[in-house]
Enzyme design. Sequence first.
Site, mmCIF file in Angstrom:
data_model
loop_
_atom_site.group_PDB
_atom_site.id
_atom_site.type_symbol
_atom_site.label_atom_id
_atom_site.label_comp_id
_atom_site.label_asym_id
_atom_site.label_seq_id
_atom_site.Cartn_x
_atom_site.Cartn_y
_atom_site.Cartn_z
ATOM 1 N N TYR A 1 0.792 -1.231 0.000
ATOM 2 C CA TYR A 1 0.000 0.000 0.000
ATOM 3 C C TYR A 1 0.825 1.283 0.000
ATOM 4 O O TYR A 1 0.264 2.377 -0.058
ATOM 5 C CB TYR A 1 -0.959 -0.003 1.201
ATOM 6 C CG TYR A 1 -1.900 -1.181 1.164
ATOM 7 C CD1 TYR A 1 -2.843 -1.297 0.142
ATOM 8 C CD2 TYR A 1 -1.835 -2.196 2.115
ATOM 9 C CE1 TYR A 1 -3.697 -2.382 0.072
ATOM 10 C CE2 TYR A 1 -2.690 -3.298 2.065
ATOM 11 C CZ TYR A 1 -3.618 -3.385 1.039
ATOM 12 O OH TYR A 1 -4.461 -4.462 0.965
ATOM 13 N N ASN B 1 -12.766 2.656 -4.196
ATOM 14 C CA ASN B 1 -11.913 1.573 -3.718
ATOM 15 C C ASN B 1 -12.637 0.969 -2.512
ATOM 16 O O ASN B 1 -12.535 1.490 -1.398
ATOM 17 C CB ASN B 1 -10.538 2.093 -3.300
ATOM 18 C CG ASN B 1 -9.633 0.962 -2.818
ATOM 19 O OD1 ASN B 1 -10.088 -0.165 -2.610
ATOM 20 N ND2 ASN B 1 -8.361 1.276 -2.623
ATOM 21 N N HIS C 1 -14.395 -7.839 -2.965
ATOM 22 C CA HIS C 1 -14.303 -9.245 -3.328
ATOM 23 C C HIS C 1 -15.556 -10.050 -3.009
ATOM 24 O O HIS C 1 -15.684 -11.173 -3.463
ATOM 25 C CB HIS C 1 -13.083 -9.864 -2.622
ATOM 26 C CG HIS C 1 -11.846 -9.018 -2.768
ATOM 27 N ND1 HIS C 1 -11.331 -8.671 -3.997
ATOM 28 C CD2 HIS C 1 -11.046 -8.397 -1.842
ATOM 29 C CE1 HIS C 1 -10.256 -7.905 -3.818
ATOM 30 N NE2 HIS C 1 -10.072 -7.720 -2.524
ATOM 31 N N ASP D 1 -24.955 -4.066 -5.696
ATOM 32 C CA ASP D 1 -26.316 -3.694 -6.105
ATOM 33 C C ASP D 1 -26.585 -2.204 -5.884
ATOM 34 O O ASP D 1 -27.277 -1.564 -6.681
ATOM 35 C CB ASP D 1 -27.347 -4.533 -5.338
ATOM 36 C CG ASP D 1 -27.449 -5.955 -5.877
ATOM 37 O OD1 ASP D 1 -26.834 -6.250 -6.919
ATOM 38 O OD2 ASP D 1 -28.139 -6.781 -5.244
ATOM 39 N N HIS E 1 -7.605 0.118 -6.987
ATOM 40 C CA HIS E 1 -6.905 -0.556 -5.892
ATOM 41 C C HIS E 1 -5.471 -0.071 -5.858
ATOM 42 O O HIS E 1 -4.828 -0.005 -6.913
ATOM 43 C CB HIS E 1 -6.944 -2.076 -6.058
ATOM 44 C CG HIS E 1 -8.341 -2.587 -6.108
ATOM 45 N ND1 HIS E 1 -9.111 -2.688 -4.968
ATOM 46 C CD2 HIS E 1 -9.127 -2.947 -7.141
ATOM 47 C CE1 HIS E 1 -10.319 -3.112 -5.316
ATOM 48 N NE2 HIS E 1 -10.355 -3.265 -6.618
ATOM 49 N N SER F 1 -2.971 -1.649 -4.441
ATOM 50 C CA SER F 1 -2.093 -2.807 -4.667
ATOM 51 C C SER F 1 -2.495 -3.533 -5.943
ATOM 52 O O SER F 1 -3.594 -3.300 -6.489
ATOM 53 C CB SER F 1 -2.171 -3.756 -3.472
ATOM 54 O OG SER F 1 -3.463 -4.338 -3.382
ATOM 55 N N ARG G 1 -8.466 -12.331 -3.755
ATOM 56 C CA ARG G 1 -8.490 -10.903 -4.127
ATOM 57 C C ARG G 1 -8.694 -10.710 -5.627
ATOM 58 O O ARG G 1 -8.880 -9.598 -6.104
ATOM 59 C CB ARG G 1 -7.192 -10.204 -3.710
ATOM 60 C CG ARG G 1 -7.039 -10.049 -2.218
ATOM 61 C CD ARG G 1 -5.829 -9.193 -1.883
ATOM 62 N NE ARG G 1 -5.325 -9.504 -0.570
ATOM 63 C CZ ARG G 1 -5.714 -8.895 0.560
ATOM 64 N NH1 ARG G 1 -6.600 -7.932 0.519
ATOM 65 N NH2 ARG G 1 -5.209 -9.264 1.710
HETATM 66 C C1 DQA Z 1 -7.310 -2.851 -1.750
HETATM 67 C C2 DQA Z 1 -7.116 -4.349 -2.037
HETATM 68 C C3 DQA Z 1 -8.061 -5.201 -1.225
HETATM 69 O O1 DQA Z 1 -7.860 -6.579 -1.513
HETATM 70 C C4 DQA Z 1 -7.814 -4.976 0.245
HETATM 71 O O2 DQA Z 1 -8.711 -5.733 1.014
HETATM 72 C C5 DQA Z 1 -7.828 -3.532 0.636
HETATM 73 C C6 DQA Z 1 -7.246 -2.557 -0.262
HETATM 74 C C7 DQA Z 1 -6.256 -1.999 -2.462
HETATM 75 O O3 DQA Z 1 -6.430 -0.783 -2.493
HETATM 76 O O4 DQA Z 1 -5.257 -2.522 -2.952
HETATM 77 O O5 DQA Z 1 -8.254 -3.190 1.728
HETATM 78 O O6 DQA Z 1 -8.587 -2.480 -2.238
#
Ligand code: DQA
Length: 148
Positions: free
Chosen positions: A26, A77, A83, A90, A103, A105, A114
């Site tokens: 992150y 985000n 997931h 919805d 995201h 990451s 993920r």
């Molecule tokens: C995330 C990726 C998700 O899998 C994770 O649970 C997050 C952050 C990301 O910004 O990379 O909390 O959304």
Amino acid sequence: MVLRNRIEIIHGVNLDQLGRRDAEHYGGLNFDELELRIARSARELELVPRFFHTNHEGELVEHLHRLEGLADGIVINPGAWTHYSYAIRDALELAGLPTVEVHLSEVDAREPWRRTSVIAELCIARVSGKGPEGYRDALARLAAELSR
Ligand code: DQA
């Protein structure tokens, strides 16, 4: 000049803990720094951002219910809700606005669970693995969409 320029920037569960989370995935920015960066990118693109964060799924659902007439596009985000939350999926569909999924990451290169996104089919684009810069890409994509 983008006339429809109101962008709702939505952060879901645990994103407020940036800075305490695994920097390898992150990066080093904390949440306030991330939002400042996003605000700067939005300004440069002549977009008007509004920010929302919650750790409560129902609050995010209700926020999406209330967006009608208040935003022209969404950058979202949802964190881990991405997931599995069909409730958020919805509600996003109900909001009916052009949306980009972001995201920090590279979710597809992490744990298999993920790799699923229950909101992807509703989004015009997905940006993953580009850190804070990914939000700039998402905003640029929305600016292009909204000026069409
Ligand atoms: C995330 C990726 C998700 O899998 C994770 O649970 C997050 C952050 C990301 O910004 O990379 O909390 O959304």
